[in-house]
Enzyme design. Structure first.
Site, mmCIF file in Angstrom:
data_model
loop_
_atom_site.group_PDB
_atom_site.id
_atom_site.type_symbol
_atom_site.label_atom_id
_atom_site.label_comp_id
_atom_site.label_asym_id
_atom_site.label_seq_id
_atom_site.Cartn_x
_atom_site.Cartn_y
_atom_site.Cartn_z
ATOM 1 N N GLU A 1 0.560 10.983 2.566
ATOM 2 C CA GLU A 1 1.614 9.902 2.660
ATOM 3 C C GLU A 1 2.025 10.188 4.211
ATOM 4 O O GLU A 1 2.434 9.295 4.743
ATOM 5 C CB GLU A 1 2.224 9.595 1.601
ATOM 6 C CG GLU A 1 3.289 8.576 1.867
ATOM 7 C CD GLU A 1 3.097 7.342 2.220
ATOM 8 O OE1 GLU A 1 1.714 6.950 2.087
ATOM 9 O OE2 GLU A 1 3.649 6.420 2.860
ATOM 10 N N GLU B 1 0.208 6.087 11.756
ATOM 11 C CA GLU B 1 0.377 4.664 11.549
ATOM 12 C C GLU B 1 1.223 4.094 12.655
ATOM 13 O O GLU B 1 1.152 3.220 13.183
ATOM 14 C CB GLU B 1 0.946 4.120 10.326
ATOM 15 C CG GLU B 1 1.003 2.685 9.884
ATOM 16 C CD GLU B 1 1.404 2.217 8.324
ATOM 17 O OE1 GLU B 1 1.972 3.271 7.863
ATOM 18 O OE2 GLU B 1 1.515 1.260 8.157
ATOM 19 N N LYS C 1 1.198 -6.254 7.878
ATOM 20 C CA LYS C 1 1.946 -5.839 6.406
ATOM 21 C C LYS C 1 1.093 -6.113 5.226
ATOM 22 O O LYS C 1 0.998 -5.418 4.353
ATOM 23 C CB LYS C 1 3.285 -6.549 6.511
ATOM 24 C CG LYS C 1 3.983 -6.274 5.410
ATOM 25 C CD LYS C 1 4.635 -4.765 5.268
ATOM 26 C CE LYS C 1 5.430 -4.402 4.212
ATOM 27 N NZ LYS C 1 5.363 -2.923 4.103
ATOM 28 N N HIS D 1 -11.780 26.929 4.282
ATOM 29 C CA HIS D 1 -12.929 26.586 4.323
ATOM 30 C C HIS D 1 -13.547 25.660 5.743
ATOM 31 O O HIS D 1 -14.396 24.924 5.563
ATOM 32 C CB HIS D 1 -13.279 25.948 3.014
ATOM 33 C CG HIS D 1 -12.885 26.529 1.896
ATOM 34 N ND1 HIS D 1 -13.966 27.778 1.576
ATOM 35 C CD2 HIS D 1 -12.024 26.669 0.999
ATOM 36 C CE1 HIS D 1 -13.428 28.258 0.497
ATOM 37 N NE2 HIS D 1 -12.002 27.870 0.145
ATOM 38 N N CYS E 1 -2.106 -13.129 8.585
ATOM 39 C CA CYS E 1 -1.483 -13.910 9.315
ATOM 40 C C CYS E 1 -0.350 -14.590 8.710
ATOM 41 O O CYS E 1 -0.179 -14.667 7.462
ATOM 42 C CB CYS E 1 -2.540 -15.041 9.555
ATOM 43 S SG CYS E 1 -4.063 -14.226 10.064
ATOM 44 N N ARG F 1 3.483 -10.227 9.311
ATOM 45 C CA ARG F 1 2.152 -10.056 8.766
ATOM 46 C C ARG F 1 1.038 -10.097 9.479
ATOM 47 O O ARG F 1 -0.209 -9.795 9.078
ATOM 48 C CB ARG F 1 2.124 -11.549 8.085
ATOM 49 C CG ARG F 1 3.173 -11.706 6.606
ATOM 50 C CD ARG F 1 3.193 -12.949 5.859
ATOM 51 N NE ARG F 1 1.652 -13.058 5.660
ATOM 52 C CZ ARG F 1 1.468 -13.121 4.419
ATOM 53 N NH1 ARG F 1 2.339 -12.779 3.596
ATOM 54 N NH2 ARG F 1 0.262 -13.202 3.868
ATOM 55 N N ASN G 1 -4.806 -18.889 6.800
ATOM 56 C CA ASN G 1 -4.870 -17.497 6.743
ATOM 57 C C ASN G 1 -6.269 -17.252 5.763
ATOM 58 O O ASN G 1 -6.587 -18.100 4.831
ATOM 59 C CB ASN G 1 -3.674 -17.214 5.891
ATOM 60 C CG ASN G 1 -2.408 -17.311 6.788
ATOM 61 O OD1 ASN G 1 -2.578 -17.265 7.737
ATOM 62 N ND2 ASN G 1 -1.447 -16.733 6.142
ATOM 63 N N GLY G 2 -6.789 -16.097 5.925
ATOM 64 C CA GLY G 2 -8.113 -15.962 5.131
ATOM 65 C C GLY G 2 -9.292 -16.031 5.923
ATOM 66 O O GLY G 2 -9.311 -15.818 7.061
ATOM 67 N N TRP H 1 -3.504 -12.484 13.020
ATOM 68 C CA TRP H 1 -3.745 -11.065 13.308
ATOM 69 C C TRP H 1 -5.435 -11.093 13.135
ATOM 70 O O TRP H 1 -5.930 -11.698 12.236
ATOM 71 C CB TRP H 1 -3.453 -10.452 11.912
ATOM 72 C CG TRP H 1 -3.886 -8.727 12.003
ATOM 73 C CD1 TRP H 1 -2.786 -7.872 12.492
ATOM 74 C CD2 TRP H 1 -4.842 -8.195 11.233
ATOM 75 N NE1 TRP H 1 -3.769 -6.464 12.392
ATOM 76 C CE2 TRP H 1 -4.758 -6.729 11.459
ATOM 77 C CE3 TRP H 1 -5.749 -8.525 10.509
ATOM 78 C CZ2 TRP H 1 -5.663 -5.719 10.925
ATOM 79 C CZ3 TRP H 1 -7.054 -7.579 10.058
ATOM 80 C CH2 TRP H 1 -6.702 -6.352 10.112
ATOM 81 N N LYS I 1 1.841 7.907 7.382
ATOM 82 C CA LYS I 1 3.148 7.406 7.878
ATOM 83 C C LYS I 1 3.106 7.699 9.630
ATOM 84 O O LYS I 1 3.310 6.929 10.381
ATOM 85 C CB LYS I 1 4.280 8.005 7.340
ATOM 86 C CG LYS I 1 5.445 6.950 7.147
ATOM 87 C CD LYS I 1 5.363 6.033 5.856
ATOM 88 C CE LYS I 1 4.310 5.305 5.762
ATOM 89 N NZ LYS I 1 4.018 4.404 4.680
HETATM 90 O O1 M6R Z 1 0.756 -4.619 -0.045
HETATM 91 P P1 M6R Z 1 0.039 -3.355 -0.743
HETATM 92 O O2 M6R Z 1 0.729 -2.220 -1.206
HETATM 93 O O3 M6R Z 1 -1.125 -3.797 -1.476
HETATM 94 O O4 M6R Z 1 -0.521 -2.806 0.799
HETATM 95 C C1 M6R Z 1 -1.282 -1.691 0.852
HETATM 96 C C2 M6R Z 1 -1.549 -1.046 1.970
HETATM 97 O O5 M6R Z 1 -1.933 -2.071 2.817
HETATM 98 C C3 M6R Z 1 -0.158 -0.513 2.761
HETATM 99 O O6 M6R Z 1 0.507 0.371 1.511
HETATM 100 C C4 M6R Z 1 -0.262 0.265 3.767
HETATM 101 O O7 M6R Z 1 -1.028 1.236 3.808
HETATM 102 C C5 M6R Z 1 0.923 0.561 4.483
HETATM 103 N N1 M6R Z 1 1.062 -0.151 5.873
HETATM 104 C C6 M6R Z 1 1.122 1.983 4.897
HETATM 105 O O8 M6R Z 1 2.322 2.083 5.366
#
Ligand code: M6R
Length: 608
Positions: A481, A488, A603, A504, A2, A27, A100-101, A74, A485
């Site tokens: 990756e 996501e 984020k 397999h 957040c 965020r 936040n938290g 969030w 992506k």
């Molecule tokens: O801030 P961080 O690198 O620790 O974040 C880790 C993951 O949350 C982050 O890489 C996430 O997987 C990305 N949104 C992927 O694009």
């Protein structure tokens, strides 16, 4: 996750809060709200939905306040709704809190407060904070906050405003980032720098267990016992433009195109004309490196994928066994951590809760901890023994791109530095790798200059329901990756499979027209990879390959080939991921997705 903003000064608080929240919306973004003081009253406005919903409503009234707090949420406790949005107030709306938290003991506190007659309006953990402060309030808001937070277990960054003490805001931090911005006749609170960068570059970064009383012309810093503390002012060096879209449609595509520059900035301060490596912030000696019996690389999501390359490079160059693990699993896997362990944590934000917890576990067990992070002053950077910063600039899009490539490049530097010190690579071998790292920026640039084939590939797959990514060796890591992506930001189901594992099980899912993205950049695995591509092609798959320039043979096993410049096998990921980033971006745009703010994601994930 957040975002928090607070303001006190002579300007219109509501405008500054909204402006700051807009910078933090990445965020977390399922609801937003503000609480401002006006005419000796606390006015709270909070709504489910994007910040624009709140903004529209505020445009219809003139709040005209000079002090307030704001939040973009969030959801963790309670669904996104007006009631669950922050700020949360006490029963008679004299105290408001943004948080936040996660408050882990909130149920217990809630029950106790309910027994005392407090009525709750939301399902959130945060609401216990506003009522607890009310419970302890005897005319001194600072004292009430201090007493309240002593009852809290969990992680929190909190900002508090009170109708009865309109000349001040209170801020507290434990395990969730919070900064105080120092202005001229005005001061700020924020959970992240971009929120207030337009107004000031001078900030205090609060540490765990620290709090601040923020007035228009004064900031008092103290620990939770109330003892005054001195802190250095941190001067932010990056500019406002780096956190703006700068003519691009989305932050993600801007950040993809920033990669040549980001790679250069990560590399150049660390390599001199004689090709010697100097890693500022990393102080490992030959003796210390020789002592390490194992390396753990711990991270989440994309940073974890960068850690997979770290494993390959350290094992290859430094000859130490490496385990790369996801942070949320690591501490429950009975890891072997001792004084002969090196843990490398990777985190763009430097605030990811699981990664931070792994770091702390390693330190408790006397391991040496190195951090690869992008955010100067982040919790992870401050708690690690050694730090290498990826100088990628602020990454705003939720989908990580330039952080990933600069993290991989950093692993190239870390592995080389360790290998040279340990003597496991000759100068000539090291120079070859250094040349490759130096040329990465230009090679990435050349891929970005011609994206026609990738755009066509996006056209071919954007309306499919499933996409498979296949690869061998580090190509498989990049496939993971690419798959992350795509899912996501475009919400297409996708899976990455080791190409040799297809037969397999997963091969059963391949039918006419199934898109398969095949990574074929590894010379030593090239022939085997071509056979795997033939396997899926024979079942009717639509194969889009990524291969090194000159490897024409691949065209016989693919419907389309996107070439990358020639590159050392072990560093190919830095290049091969670029078409995958672009592919997911174009697909998401074609599907009309909210590229920079994918649903359900945030984020910075500061809760476990
Ligand atoms: O801030 P961080 O690198 O620790 O974040 C880790 C993951 O949350 C982050 O890489 C996430 O997987 C990305 N949104 C992927 O694009």
């Amino acid at each position: 996750m957040c975002g928090i903003v607070g303001y006190i000064g002579d300007n219109k608080a509501e405008n500054i809060l909204i402006d700051g929240l807009a910078k933090l919306e990445y965020r977390g973004y399922d609801s937003a709200g503000i609480a401002v003081l006006r005419d000796s009253k606390l006015v709270i406005r909070k709504y489910k939905g994007r910040l624009s919903v709140l903004e529209e409503k505020l445009n219809k009234e003139n709040l005209s306040s000079n002090v307030g707090i704001g939040h973009t949420r969030w959801a963790t406790h309670g669904e996104p709704s007006d009631a669950n949005s922050h700020p949360h107030a006490n029963g008679n709306d004299t105290i408001a809190v943004v948080h936040n938290g996660i408050i882990e003991n909130f149920m217990e506190l809630r029950e106790q407060l309910e027994e005392e007659g407090y009525k709750f309006k939301s399902e959130t953990d945060t609401e216990v904070i506003s009522h607890l402060i009310d419970y302890y309030y005897k005319g001194d808001i600072l004292e009430a906050v201090r007493r309240a937070i002593k009852r809290l277990e969990g992680a929190y960054a909190i900002a508090v405003t009170s109708k009865d003490e309109p000349d001040k805001l209170i801020a507290v931090r434990k395990d969730s980032p919070l900064i105080i911005g120092i202005g001229n006749n005005e001061n700020f609170i924020a959970s992240d720098i971009p929120a207030i960068l337009k107004y000031t570059r001078n900030v205090y970064i609060l540490d765990d267990g620290e709090m601040a009383v923020i007035k228009k012309n004064e900031i008092e810093l103290m620990n939770i016992e109330g003892d005054k503390i001195d802190k250095e002012v941190f001067n932010v060096t990056w500019d406002v433009e780096s956190a703006e879209k700068g003519g691009y449609d989305h932050f993600m595509i801007k950040e993809i195109y920033e990669q040549p520059k980001a790679l250069k900035e990560t590399l150049s301060p660390r390599i001199n004309d004689k090709k010697e490596i100097n890693l500022d912030g990393i102080n490992l000696t030959k003796e210390e490196i020789e002592k390490f019996s194992r390396v753990y690389i711990i991270a989440c999501g994309t940073a974890y994928h960068a850690g997979l390359l770290g494993k390959s490079l350290i094992q290859k160059y430094v000859k130490i066994p490496v385990i790369t693990d996801v942070a949320s699993e690591f501490r429950y896997s009975d890891p072997f951590i001792d004084e002969n362990t090196l843990m490398i944590v990777v985190s763009q934000s430097g605030e990811t809760a699981d990664t931070l917890a792994a770091l702390r576990l390693a330190k408790e067990n006397k391991a040496r901890v190195m951090a690869v992070t992008n955010v100067v002053g982040s919790t992870i950077s401050r708690e690690a023994d050694d730090v290498i910063y990826t100088w990628a600039g602020p990454e705003i899009a939720v989908a990580s791109t330039k952080a990933y490539t600069t993290q991989m490049l950093s692993f190239g530097l870390i592995a080389l530095d360790m290998a040279i010190k340990k003597g496991t690579l000759s100068k000539a071998e090291a120079d070859k790798v250094i040349d490759e790292l130096i040329s990465a920026s230009d090679k990435v640039k050349s891929i970005l200059e011609d994206v026609k084939l990738t755009e066509e590939a996006a056209e071919e797959i954007y309306n499919k329901e499933n996409v498979f990514f296949i690869g061998r060796g580090i190509d498989y890591d990049v496939a993971r990756e690419g798959s992350l992506k795509l899912k996501e930001i475009s919400y297409i189901h996708s899976e990455a499979i080791q190409a040799g594992e297809l037969k397999h099980g997963t091969l059963a899912l391949i039918e006419k027209g199934t898109p398969v993205i095949a990574l074929a950049t590894q010379d030593k695995l090239y022939d085997k990879m071509l056979s795997n591509m033939k396997e899926v092609k024979a079942r009717g798959a639509h194969v889009i390959a990524v291969a090194k320039k000159g490897n024409k043979e691949v065209e016989k096993s693919a419907d389309k080939v996107i070439y990358i410049p020639d590159v050392l096998d072990e560093l190919a990921s830095i290049l091969s991921v670029i078409p995958l980033q672009l592919l997911s971006y174009y697909v998401a745009v074609k599907r009309g997705c909210d590229v920079d703010k994918p649903r359900n994601l945030a984020k910075s994930v500061t809760v476990e």
